[in-house]
Design a protein around this motif. Structure first.
Motif, PDB file in Angstrom:
ATOM      1  N   LEU A   1    -140.315 -35.618 -20.945  1.00 51.79           N
ATOM      2  CA  LEU A   1    -140.212 -34.217 -20.533  1.00 51.79           C
ATOM      3  C   LEU A   1    -138.765 -33.748 -20.559  1.00 51.79           C
ATOM      4  CD1 LEU A   1    -142.679 -34.009 -17.485  1.00 51.79           C
ATOM      5  CD2 LEU A   1    -143.036 -33.088 -19.792  1.00 51.79           C
ATOM      6  N   ALA A   2    -137.857 -34.594 -20.070  1.00 49.74           N
ATOM      7  CA  ALA A   2    -136.443 -34.225 -20.064  1.00 49.74           C
ATOM      8  C   ALA A   2    -135.901 -34.071 -21.484  1.00 49.74           C
ATOM      9  CB  ALA A   2    -135.630 -35.274 -19.304  1.00 49.74           C
ATOM     10  N   SER A   3    -136.498 -34.774 -22.428  1.00 52.10           N
ATOM     11  CA  SER A   3    -136.037 -34.717 -23.812  1.00 52.10           C
ATOM     12  C   SER A   3    -136.581 -33.503 -24.554  1.00 52.10           C
ATOM     13  CB  SER A   3    -136.467 -35.995 -24.547  1.00 52.10           C
ATOM     14  OG  SER A   3    -135.942 -37.146 -23.917  1.00 52.10           O
TER      15      SER A   3
ATOM     16  N   LEU B   1    -128.798 -29.760 -20.409  1.00 54.77           N
ATOM     17  CA  LEU B   1    -129.684 -30.591 -19.591  1.00 54.77           C
ATOM     18  C   LEU B   1    -130.532 -31.554 -20.422  1.00 54.77           C
ATOM     19  CD1 LEU B   1    -132.438 -28.970 -20.350  1.00 54.77           C
ATOM     20  CD2 LEU B   1    -131.935 -27.636 -18.312  1.00 54.77           C
ATOM     21  N   ARG B   2    -130.254 -31.642 -21.737  1.00 53.30           N
ATOM     22  CA  ARG B   2    -131.051 -32.523 -22.591  1.00 53.30           C
ATOM     23  C   ARG B   2    -130.239 -33.762 -22.995  1.00 53.30           C
ATOM     24  NH1 ARG B   2    -133.899 -29.125 -27.290  1.00 53.30           N
ATOM     25  NH2 ARG B   2    -135.465 -30.767 -27.170  1.00 53.30           N
ATOM     26  N   PRO B   3    -130.912 -34.894 -23.166  1.00 50.08           N
ATOM     27  CA  PRO B   3    -130.217 -36.114 -23.586  1.00 50.08           C
ATOM     28  C   PRO B   3    -129.874 -36.082 -25.071  1.00 50.08           C
ATOM     29  CG  PRO B   3    -132.555 -36.531 -23.452  1.00 50.08           C
ATOM     30  CD  PRO B   3    -132.347 -35.123 -22.952  1.00 50.08           C
ATOM     31  N   ASP B   4    -128.953 -36.972 -25.473  1.00 54.55           N
ATOM     32  CA  ASP B   4    -128.541 -37.090 -26.868  1.00 54.55           C
ATOM     33  C   ASP B   4    -129.277 -38.214 -27.586  1.00 54.55           C
ATOM     34  OD1 ASP B   4    -126.375 -35.083 -26.597  1.00 54.55           O
ATOM     35  OD2 ASP B   4    -125.515 -36.579 -25.259  1.00 54.55           O
ATOM     36  N   LEU B   5    -130.100 -38.943 -26.851  1.00 55.89           N
ATOM     37  CA  LEU B   5    -130.850 -40.083 -27.382  1.00 55.89           C
ATOM     38  C   LEU B   5    -131.894 -40.443 -26.335  1.00 55.89           C
ATOM     39  CD1 LEU B   5    -129.452 -43.283 -29.039  1.00 55.89           C
ATOM     40  CD2 LEU B   5    -130.610 -43.504 -26.849  1.00 55.89           C
ATOM     41  N   THR B   6    -133.075 -40.885 -26.789  1.00 55.55           N
ATOM     42  CA  THR B   6    -134.172 -41.173 -25.864  1.00 55.55           C
ATOM     43  C   THR B   6    -134.814 -42.507 -26.196  1.00 55.55           C
ATOM     44  OG1 THR B   6    -134.641 -38.810 -25.574  1.00 55.55           O
ATOM     45  CG2 THR B   6    -136.400 -40.342 -25.004  1.00 55.55           C
ATOM     46  N   VAL B   7    -134.986 -43.352 -25.179  1.00 54.32           N
ATOM     47  CA  VAL B   7    -135.691 -44.630 -25.322  1.00 54.32           C
ATOM     48  C   VAL B   7    -136.885 -44.602 -24.372  1.00 54.32           C
ATOM     49  CG1 VAL B   7    -135.556 -47.136 -25.105  1.00 54.32           C
ATOM     50  CG2 VAL B   7    -133.552 -45.847 -25.891  1.00 54.32           C
TER      51      VAL B   7
ATOM     52  N   ALA C   1    -135.268 -31.988 -30.925  1.00 52.50           N
ATOM     53  CA  ALA C   1    -135.018 -32.992 -29.892  1.00 52.50           C
ATOM     54  C   ALA C   1    -134.157 -34.131 -30.437  1.00 52.50           C
ATOM     55  CB  ALA C   1    -136.338 -33.546 -29.362  1.00 52.50           C
ATOM     56  N   ALA C   2    -133.548 -34.872 -29.529  1.00 57.89           N
ATOM     57  CA  ALA C   2    -132.711 -36.022 -29.892  1.00 57.89           C
ATOM     58  C   ALA C   2    -133.575 -37.155 -30.449  1.00 57.89           C
ATOM     59  CB  ALA C   2    -131.948 -36.499 -28.662  1.00 57.89           C
TER      60      ALA C   2
END
Length: 332
Positions: free
Chosen positions: A189-191, A209-215, A259-260
């Motif tokens: 959701l944050a991504s 407020l968004r990440p630069d990478l998601t795992v 998205a990232a």
């Protein structure tokens, strides 16, 4: 810039008496050696909301942090009824310029602090990544934001890390998020969400407020049958959510454009969150043009973190994540 410090064990002291681990003040005959004890918790903690979390007027729960482990070599705690969300900071000896926000799972019923939080943070801090473990609010505890209360905490956490990046030797464009199980749903959701779910609090809320990478580790992705994790859906959306609510919180039905990059890992024999959660999301990411990589392990079950997978094929997953990050010029 003020960063608040206090002991997590101090916070846990307000929990039920059964939550505390007996103190080992001295080494008695037959007691475990120091090397057999769980490592101490970091003392650096950041409160997300300096004036209290938003929408708490109807909240009356009392926070608890029970300990489930009976082995002094490791902790297995979970945080439930959180009212004062925090970030626990793991500073590496030699920072590599990147940061990870770690969001542990717990079916939106609680947040598993050690297995998918502190244990994983130590692995990535050892290779230079500054890690922040999120202790977030839960949607059924009476918060005005309801299902968005955890997302408010995740978005605020990303903004705090980014706005304070210079304090940690972090590149503000190298801030990733790692979520496991229901924490993977929250990280997703944050991504994917681009809208702020809370009113600005201070200057930190002016940054992205968004990440630069998601795992995403064995993530809860869909809220729809037949592959939903029913407990996560019930705790997030209630016992009988509408079709519209189900669609609004199903990651595979959301617009991931822009998205990232996303890394997915899942075990084929996961009996709690079916692997189809990752497969559905992977298909959506591909269609949206989001750079994505997925690793599916034949065995591993659910909720393995790092400790429960030792000696098995999935043990390599942190190295796979690091290799993927290097290809994206994102040290982990």
């Amino acid at each position: 810039m003020k960063i608040e410090r206090r002991s997590l064990l101090g916070l846990a002291a307000v929990a039920a008496a059964g939550a505390a681990r007996p103190a080992l003040a001295c080494q008695a005959v037959g007691a475990p050696s120091a090397s057999a004890l769980a490592p101490p918790d970091p003392a650096e903690v950041i409160r997300l909301w300096p004036n209290g979390a938003p929408g708490g007027e109807g909240v009356s729960v009392t926070p608890i942090v029970p300990e489930r482990s009976t082995d002094p070599a490791f902790h297995d705690r979970y945080a439930q009824y959180t009212t004062d969300p925090i970030l626990t900071v793991f500073r590496p000896e030699r920072p590599n310029g990147s940061a990870l926000l770690l969001i542990p799972g717990g079916g939106y019923r609680w947040a598993v602090l050690d297995k998918e939080g502190y244990d994983v943070a130590r692995v990535f801090a050892a290779s230079g990544t500054t890690c922040f473990v999120l202790r977030y609010r839960l949607p059924a505890d009476g918060w005005a934001a309801g299902a968005d209360a955890p997302l408010q905490d995740a978005q605020r956490a990303l903004r705090l890390i980014r706005s304070r990046s210079a304090d940690y030797g972090v590149n503000p464009a190298k801030i990733g998020v790692l979520g496991a199980s229901a924490g993977g749903h929250l990280a997703g959701l944050a991504s994917v969400r681009t809208d702020a779910t809370y009113d600005p609090v201070d200057a930190s809320d002016t940054v992205s407020l968004r990440p630069d990478l998601t795992v995403l580790m064995y993530p809860v992705a869909t809220m729809a049958d037949p592959f939903v994790h029913a407990g996560s859906r019930a705790h997030l959306l209630g016992d009988a959510p509408s079709a519209e609510r189900v669609a609004a919180y199903s990651l595979e039905r959301m617009d991931w454009t822009g998205a990232a990059p996303v890394f997915l890992l899942h075990a084929m024999d996961d009996g709690a969150v079916p692997v189809e959660n990752s497969l559905l999301l992977l298909s959506k990411l591909k269609a949206a043009g989001v750079p994505a990589e997925a690793h599916l392990f034949q065995e591993g079950g659910h909720g393995f973190g790092v400790r429960l997978i030792r000696g098995r094929p999935a043990e390599v997953w942190p190295d796979l994540v690091r290799a993927w990050g290097r290809r994206l010029d994102f040290a982990l």
